[in-house]
Design a protein around this motif. Structure first.
Motif: not given
Length: 332
Positions: A286-313
């Motif tokens: 299988g695969k992790t939908t929306g997160f299959e390779s290093a190309l999508q790491v910026p998407d993870l950082l964006e989602r973390m910000a939307k979930r409440g993690f601060t820029q510093q965190e």
């Protein structure tokens, strides 16, 4: 924003391609993807595949020789073996590569008159080559420890006397001891015998995904008490049994941060997209939908910000925490 990935198997792909006559594999295939994903630093492991267990030392040397030949030709990889090299390459556009080991079965066949002598010599030789990190076993029970994904009926489980000696030698050399892939018995044996830092470079929260490769709350608390890190793993099996997705991975990040604090969270992506062409017993499925390779790491950082993690965190989780721990375990 810079990202430090605490676990990558890209060395396997490099070695396989080099053995088939390809050159500059890191520069051609891996560097562009890592840079687009903002991955500035990566701890790459040499991992001896299951099918080479009976010839593990020969396979280790095959992998090491091909990988180091490729990195020696690279314009875009900076191999970091010391704190000086870490700091000296901070502002370059190269990807900083750190050398790690995923499974130490091959040490049993190292040169030496006894198992203890072979293990000691192996650590000394590898330390001289710039290795400062190791996981004792990978999905197996070997002469040092018992890992996840192996026969649960194996007896005894946990650290062997040689495993305890290996842990002590790693601490003497100031290596980073990694408990990802350890079963619970070995995990707690290691925790009792280690005075310094422990990390789980690529493991998620078992409370969210009940897989033996993930960590219980008590395990994560023990790692935090050892001033260690837990690296979020992007592999679908360790995210959710039904719908592995980027959002579900962020659930793991939130849970771990709430439990032990953002200062103990990092990334250990364990991407396998580049292993799919090989019969390695991993990389398929299988695969992790929306997160299959290093190309999508910026998407993870964006989602973390939307979930409440601060820029510093996010900066701490994505890079600072790993950099701080690695500095403590590199030669000066």
């Amino acid at each position: 924003m810079k990202v430090f990935d605490l676990h990558s198997d890209l060395f396997t792909d490099i070695a396989m391609r080099r053995s088939q006559g390809e050159r500059r594999v890191f520069d051609r295939l891996h560097y562009p993807k890592l840079k687009k994903g903002h991955v500035d630093s990566v701890l790459c492991v040499i991992w001896v595949e299951r099918e080479f267990r009976k010839t593990s030392l020969a396979r280790f040397r095959f992998l090491y020789d091909h990988v180091m030949a490729d990195l020696a030709e690279s314009e875009h990889a900076a191999v970091c073996r010391t704190v000086y090299e870490m700091v000296n390459n901070t502002d370059t556009d190269q990807v900083k590569v750190y050398l790690g080991l995923e499974g130490l079965t091959f040490m049993e066949a190292w040169e030496g008159a006894s198992v203890e002598e072979r293990v000691t010599c192996a650590f000394h030789d590898l330390d001289q080559k710039g290795f400062h990190h190791a996981i004792l076993a990978w999905n197996e029970h070997n002469f040092l420890a018992s890992g996840t994904g192996a026969d649960n009926g194996h007896d005894p489980k946990g650290l062997s006397p040689d495993g305890i000696a290996a842990i002590k030698e790693m601490e003497r050399l100031n290596w980073l001891i990694d408990v990802s892939h350890m079963d619970e018995t070995s995990f707690w044996d290691i925790e009792r015998h280690v005075n310094g830092t422990l990390i789980a470079s690529h493991s998620n929260a078992r409370a969210i995904c009940d897989h033996e490769r993930n960590l219980t709350d008590n395990q994560m608390k023990a790692i935090a008490q050892k001033q260690g890190l837990i690296g979020l793993n992007a592999h679908y099996e360790f995210i959710d049994p039904e719908k592995p997705s980027l959002d579900r991975l962020v659930d793991h990040a939130v849970y771990i941060s709430d439990l032990v604090g953002t200062e103990h969270l990092a990334f250990g992506f364990d991407f396998l997209d580049f292993l799919t062409p090989y019969d390695t017993t991993v990389g398929a499925g299988g695969k992790t939908t929306g997160f299959e390779s290093a190309l999508q790491v910026p998407d993870l950082l964006e989602r973390m910000a939307k979930r409440g993690f601060t820029q510093q965190e996010i900066e701490r989780i994505s890079f600072g925490n790993a950099m701080e721990v690695l500095k403590r375990h590199m030669k000066k």
